[in-house]
Design an enzyme around this catalytic site. Structure first.
Site, PDB file in Angstrom:
ATOM      1  N   TYR A  66      30.974  41.841  25.250  1.00  0.00           N
ATOM      2  CA  TYR A  66      31.246  40.723  25.505  1.00  0.00           C
ATOM      3  C   TYR A  66      31.373  39.782  24.246  1.00  0.00           C
ATOM      4  O   TYR A  66      32.482  39.374  24.110  1.00  0.00           O
ATOM      5  CB  TYR A  66      29.859  40.901  25.938  1.00  0.00           C
ATOM      6  CG  TYR A  66      30.075  40.646  27.516  1.00  0.00           C
ATOM      7  CD1 TYR A  66      29.654  41.418  28.294  1.00  0.00           C
ATOM      8  CD2 TYR A  66      31.222  40.392  28.969  1.00  0.00           C
ATOM      9  CE1 TYR A  66      29.611  42.192  29.790  1.00  0.00           C
ATOM     10  CE2 TYR A  66      31.724  40.476  30.338  1.00  0.00           C
ATOM     11  CZ  TYR A  66      30.431  41.847  30.459  1.00  0.00           C
ATOM     12  OH  TYR A  66      30.485  42.240  31.453  1.00  0.00           O
ATOM     13  N   ARG A  69      34.731  40.989  23.212  1.00  0.00           N
ATOM     14  CA  ARG A  69      35.813  40.359  24.135  1.00  0.00           C
ATOM     15  C   ARG A  69      36.280  38.755  24.010  1.00  0.00           C
ATOM     16  O   ARG A  69      37.382  38.486  23.427  1.00  0.00           O
ATOM     17  CB  ARG A  69      35.490  40.595  25.321  1.00  0.00           C
ATOM     18  CG  ARG A  69      35.337  42.157  25.932  1.00  0.00           C
ATOM     19  CD  ARG A  69      34.988  42.794  27.197  1.00  0.00           C
ATOM     20  NE  ARG A  69      36.001  41.890  28.336  1.00  0.00           N
ATOM     21  CZ  ARG A  69      35.878  41.606  28.509  1.00  0.00           C
ATOM     22  NH1 ARG A  69      34.523  41.960  30.086  1.00  0.00           N
ATOM     23  NH2 ARG A  69      36.103  40.622  30.918  1.00  0.00           N
ATOM     24  N   GLN A 100      40.558  35.547  37.953  1.00  0.00           N
ATOM     25  CA  GLN A 100      39.547  35.996  37.502  1.00  0.00           C
ATOM     26  C   GLN A 100      39.284  36.188  36.528  1.00  0.00           C
ATOM     27  O   GLN A 100      38.159  37.063  36.233  1.00  0.00           O
ATOM     28  CB  GLN A 100      40.340  37.886  38.246  1.00  0.00           C
ATOM     29  CG  GLN A 100      40.655  38.250  39.707  1.00  0.00           C
ATOM     30  CD  GLN A 100      41.241  38.844  40.395  1.00  0.00           C
ATOM     31  OE1 GLN A 100      40.557  39.621  40.815  1.00  0.00           O
ATOM     32  NE2 GLN A 100      42.245  38.986  39.700  1.00  0.00           N
ATOM     33  N   ASP A 103      38.496  34.262  30.031  1.00  0.00           N
ATOM     34  CA  ASP A 103      39.111  33.442  29.293  1.00  0.00           C
ATOM     35  C   ASP A 103      39.004  31.938  29.465  1.00  0.00           C
ATOM     36  O   ASP A 103      39.440  32.111  29.980  1.00  0.00           O
ATOM     37  CB  ASP A 103      40.059  34.707  28.556  1.00  0.00           C
ATOM     38  CG  ASP A 103      41.413  34.745  29.502  1.00  0.00           C
ATOM     39  OD1 ASP A 103      42.205  35.981  29.444  1.00  0.00           O
ATOM     40  OD2 ASP A 103      42.446  33.426  29.320  1.00  0.00           O
ATOM     41  N   HIS A 118      35.148  34.431  38.029  1.00  0.00           N
ATOM     42  CA  HIS A 118      34.364  35.211  37.849  1.00  0.00           C
ATOM     43  C   HIS A 118      33.490  34.603  36.327  1.00  0.00           C
ATOM     44  O   HIS A 118      33.368  35.599  35.931  1.00  0.00           O
ATOM     45  CB  HIS A 118      34.584  36.586  37.266  1.00  0.00           C
ATOM     46  CG  HIS A 118      35.422  37.715  38.581  1.00  0.00           C
ATOM     47  ND1 HIS A 118      36.449  38.299  38.517  1.00  0.00           N
ATOM     48  CD2 HIS A 118      34.958  37.646  39.423  1.00  0.00           C
ATOM     49  CE1 HIS A 118      36.272  39.285  39.844  1.00  0.00           C
ATOM     50  NE2 HIS A 118      36.050  37.735  40.808  1.00  0.00           N
ATOM     51  N   CYS A 126      20.387  31.857  29.846  1.00  0.00           N
ATOM     52  CA  CYS A 126      19.485  32.683  29.204  1.00  0.00           C
ATOM     53  C   CYS A 126      19.416  33.297  30.624  1.00  0.00           C
ATOM     54  O   CYS A 126      19.304  32.854  32.134  1.00  0.00           O
ATOM     55  CB  CYS A 126      18.471  31.574  29.658  1.00  0.00           C
ATOM     56  SG  CYS A 126      16.478  32.981  29.911  1.00  0.00           S
ATOM     57  N   GLY A 194      49.328  38.865  38.026  1.00  0.00           N
ATOM     58  CA  GLY A 194      48.686  40.183  37.226  1.00  0.00           C
ATOM     59  C   GLY A 194      47.303  40.344  37.172  1.00  0.00           C
ATOM     60  O   GLY A 194      46.564  40.590  37.008  1.00  0.00           O
ATOM     61  N   ASN A 220      54.432  41.108  38.774  1.00  0.00           N
ATOM     62  CA  ASN A 220      53.140  42.442  38.417  1.00  0.00           C
ATOM     63  C   ASN A 220      54.416  43.406  37.689  1.00  0.00           C
ATOM     64  O   ASN A 220      55.563  43.757  38.784  1.00  0.00           O
ATOM     65  CB  ASN A 220      52.129  43.087  38.981  1.00  0.00           C
ATOM     66  CG  ASN A 220      51.259  43.285  38.570  1.00  0.00           C
ATOM     67  OD1 ASN A 220      51.637  44.624  37.192  1.00  0.00           O
ATOM     68  ND2 ASN A 220      50.173  43.344  39.268  1.00  0.00           N
ATOM     69  N   ALA A 237      54.581  38.521  33.665  1.00  0.00           N
ATOM     70  CA  ALA A 237      53.981  37.162  33.449  1.00  0.00           C
ATOM     71  C   ALA A 237      54.980  36.539  32.651  1.00  0.00           C
ATOM     72  O   ALA A 237      55.753  35.324  33.470  1.00  0.00           O
ATOM     73  CB  ALA A 237      52.033  37.020  33.601  1.00  0.00           C
TER      74      ALA A 237
HETATM   75  N1  APR Z   1      51.840  40.918  33.292  1.00  0.00           N
HETATM   76  C1  APR Z   1      51.314  41.249  34.715  1.00  0.00           C
HETATM   77  N2  APR Z   1      50.668  41.814  35.029  1.00  0.00           N
HETATM   78  C2  APR Z   1      50.482  42.883  34.193  1.00  0.00           C
HETATM   79  C3  APR Z   1      51.401  42.599  32.786  1.00  0.00           C
HETATM   80  C4  APR Z   1      51.939  41.371  32.217  1.00  0.00           C
HETATM   81  N3  APR Z   1      52.047  41.383  30.679  1.00  0.00           N
HETATM   82  N4  APR Z   1      50.396  43.840  32.067  1.00  0.00           N
HETATM   83  C5  APR Z   1      49.665  44.571  32.758  1.00  0.00           C
HETATM   84  N5  APR Z   1      49.391  43.915  34.310  1.00  0.00           N
HETATM   85  C6  APR Z   1      48.190  44.248  35.362  1.00  0.00           C
HETATM   86  C7  APR Z   1      48.196  45.282  35.972  1.00  0.00           C
HETATM   87  O1  APR Z   1      49.401  46.212  36.066  1.00  0.00           O
HETATM   88  C8  APR Z   1      47.467  45.207  36.519  1.00  0.00           C
HETATM   89  O2  APR Z   1      47.894  45.416  37.918  1.00  0.00           O
HETATM   90  O3  APR Z   1      47.391  43.428  36.039  1.00  0.00           O
HETATM   91  C9  APR Z   1      46.792  44.360  36.205  1.00  0.00           C
HETATM   92  C10 APR Z   1      45.534  43.750  36.147  1.00  0.00           C
HETATM   93  O4  APR Z   1      44.561  44.793  37.239  1.00  0.00           O
HETATM   94  P1  APR Z   1      42.976  44.947  36.558  1.00  0.00           P
HETATM   95  O5  APR Z   1      42.446  45.461  34.980  1.00  0.00           O
HETATM   96  O6  APR Z   1      42.172  45.469  38.008  1.00  0.00           O
HETATM   97  O7  APR Z   1      42.544  43.549  36.356  1.00  0.00           O
HETATM   98  P2  APR Z   1      42.366  42.427  37.475  1.00  0.00           P
HETATM   99  O8  APR Z   1      43.006  42.789  38.384  1.00  0.00           O
HETATM  100  O9  APR Z   1      42.095  41.365  36.795  1.00  0.00           O
HETATM  101  O10 APR Z   1      41.087  42.934  37.146  1.00  0.00           O
HETATM  102  C11 APR Z   1      40.135  41.773  38.657  1.00  0.00           C
HETATM  103  O11 APR Z   1      37.792  43.237  38.241  1.00  0.00           O
HETATM  104  O12 APR Z   1      36.346  43.848  37.218  1.00  0.00           O
HETATM  105  C12 APR Z   1      36.998  42.952  38.029  1.00  0.00           C
HETATM  106  O13 APR Z   1      35.867  40.653  36.946  1.00  0.00           O
HETATM  107  C13 APR Z   1      36.840  42.057  36.552  1.00  0.00           C
HETATM  108  O14 APR Z   1      38.078  40.233  37.142  1.00  0.00           O
HETATM  109  C14 APR Z   1      38.424  41.053  37.213  1.00  0.00           C
HETATM  110  C15 APR Z   1      38.419  41.386  38.201  1.00  0.00           C
END
Ligand code: APR
Length: 255
Positions: A66, A69, A100, A103, A118, A126, A194, A220, A237
């Site tokens: 973390y 990140r 979600q 950041d 999230h 703590c 995204g 997306n 995006a």
């Molecule tokens: N612009 C828009 N979307 C994009 C881009 C971009 N430049 N690059 C990638 N993506 C898309 C991918 O195609 C994918 O569908 O962003 C998405 C990211 O998906 P995940 O990695 O699953 O992230 P997310 O949807 O935010 O996950 C949801 O899952 O585990 C939990 O807490 C975690 O908040 C997270 C949640």
């Protein structure tokens, strides 16, 4: 494809919801949640690390991930998508941003009252008494492959400090979730940007908006199946959001 009808619906909307996932921060150099992990965590599935069991089993490995990140976020800048979303607030009577992401790039781009479903990398607490912990705003440069870092201890009870994010199996923050479902129930246009849309209950929000008759738009670069009533803008995006604002509001924004 941004049709004139879609642009007109955005222009006439009284309440727009922007719902974002990790994809909105990709163009800021932040890997998505399901991008394969590298370095120290290469052999882990993010969903394995994002759990209280993982933290209790190996606090330094989990806290190190973390912090790695958080460090990336501190070094990153908001991208064109974050800026366009912040700009959208100037053109519509009411804009609700629900993310979600953990950041703070929406806030740093100028969006206000962002609901974090999230949690946030910037609000550790703590693990035992839940006392908030203040992290240094600058963090020492971490090795690219990451490192194990012993978590700080709570000043009140000496318990470990844990990341302020929602781990799998944990409840979403009540205020953020309530804000999300209220906005989804009331909005005219719901932009889902995204996100892979596979994690519930967050992924319920676009469905709730669609069920109430809102115009739902997915942005997306990776196309996925949607219902006939939804719209899909296939592309990154920043490109799609800037095009959408230009189509809807031109260069003469509604003041
Ligand atoms: N612009 C828009 N979307 C994009 C881009 C971009 N430049 N690059 C990638 N993506 C898309 C991918 O195609 C994918 O569908 O962003 C998405 C990211 O998906 P995940 O990695 O699953 O992230 P997310 O949807 O935010 O996950 C949801 O899952 O585990 C939990 O807490 C975690 O908040 C997270 C949640």
């Amino acid at each position: 494809m941004i049709t004139s009808s879609l642009a007109e619906q955005l222009r006439n909307a009284q309440h727009v919801v922007v719902f974002t996932g990790a994809g909105v921060s990709v163009e800021s150099g932040i890997p998505t949640f399901r991008d394969a992990l590298t370095g120290l965590w290469e052999r882990f599935d993010p969903a394995q690390l994002a759990t209280s069991d993982a933290f209790r089993a190996d606090p330094s490995l989990c806290w190190g991930w973390y912090e790695w990140r958080r460090n990336k976020v501190l070094q990153a800048q908001p991208n064109g998508a974050h800026l366009a979303i912040a700009e959208l607030a100037r053109y519509v009577p009411k804009l609700t941003v629900v993310t979600q992401n953990v950041d703070d790039l929406h806030e740093r781009a100028g969006s206000r009252d962002v609901s974090h479903l999230h949690g946030s990398l910037h609000s550790p607490r703590c693990i035992d008494c839940r006392l908030a912990y203040t992290l240094p705003l600058t963090s020492e440069a971490l090795p690219e492959g990451g490192s194990r870092i012993e978590p700080p201890r709570c000043s009140a009870c000496d318990g470990y400090v844990r990341p302020g994010v929602v781990w799998f199996g944990e409840m979403l923050p009540e205020d953020a979730w309530s804000a999300g479902i209220a906005a989804a129930a009331e909005c005219d246009v719901f932009l889902s940007i995204g996100t892979s849309g596979i994690v519930y209950p967050a992924a319920e929000l676009p469905l709730r908006a669609l069920g109430r008759g809102a115009t739902v738009v997915h942005i997306n670069p990776a196309r996925f199946d949607i219902s006939g009533q939804e719209h899909f803008l296939e592309g990154p995006a920043s490109v799609m959001m800037q095009s959408l604002l230009r189509e809807a509001f031109g260069d003469h924004p509604v003041s």
